[in-house]
Motif scaffolding. Structure first.
Motif, PDB file in Angstrom:
ATOM      1  N   ASP A  84      -3.738   1.056  -3.195  1.00 30.36           N
ATOM      2  CA  ASP A  84      -3.576  -0.341  -2.816  1.00 30.36           C
ATOM      3  C   ASP A  84      -3.020  -1.083  -4.020  1.00 30.36           C
ATOM      4  OD1 ASP A  84      -3.659  -2.915  -1.908  1.00 30.36           O
ATOM      5  OD2 ASP A  84      -5.755  -2.859  -1.299  1.00 30.36           O
ATOM      6  N   THR A  95      -4.743   6.880  -0.683  1.00 31.64           N
ATOM      7  CA  THR A  95      -3.974   5.642  -0.660  1.00 31.64           C
ATOM      8  C   THR A  95      -4.038   4.984  -2.032  1.00 31.64           C
ATOM      9  OG1 THR A  95      -5.858   4.316   0.061  1.00 31.64           O
ATOM     10  CG2 THR A  95      -4.415   5.159   1.779  1.00 31.64           C
ATOM     11  N   LYS A 155       0.854  -1.177   0.000  1.00 31.32           N
ATOM     12  CA  LYS A 155       0.000   0.000   0.000  1.00 31.32           C
ATOM     13  C   LYS A 155       0.896   1.235   0.000  1.00 31.32           C
ATOM     14  CE  LYS A 155      -3.160   2.192   3.247  1.00 31.32           C
ATOM     15  NZ  LYS A 155      -3.935   2.006   4.475  1.00 31.32           N
TER      16      LYS A 155
END
Length: 93
Positions: A17, A15, A2
């Motif tokens: 992933d 973020t 991540k």
């Protein structure tokens, strides 16, 4: 794996992933369209092997715009600002 996108204060603003990946270098993209701040962003890579954290190093892609010598040491001017030494280059694309 991540990637956290952090503002100048260290607050997470996004973020990425990247899922499960073998060891290696990977590129990522994060859409800044939803980012309302005006400060520079930083990135923090969080990698793990199961429940065990794995060390990682975040790298950036940049273009060398000038080369000079300083006290016998090669200095590279980068297009996004800043300088690095030849030892600071990890890959040439």
């Amino acid at each position: 794996m991540k990637v956290q996108v952090l503002d100048a204060a260290g607050k997470e603003v996004g973020t990425v992933d990247m899922g499960s990946l073998p060891a290696g270098r990977y590129n990522f993209a994060w859409d800044t369209a939803g980012y309302q701040g005006d400060s520079a962003l930083r990135f923090k890579v969080l990698a793990a092997n199961g429940d065990t954290s794995v060390g990682s190093t975040a790298l950036m892609i940049d273009k060398v715009t000038a080369v000079s010598m300083d006290n016998g040491s090669l200095q590279l001017q980068l297009s996004r600002g800043g300088m690095t030494t030849q030892a600071g280059i990890k890959a040439i694309l």
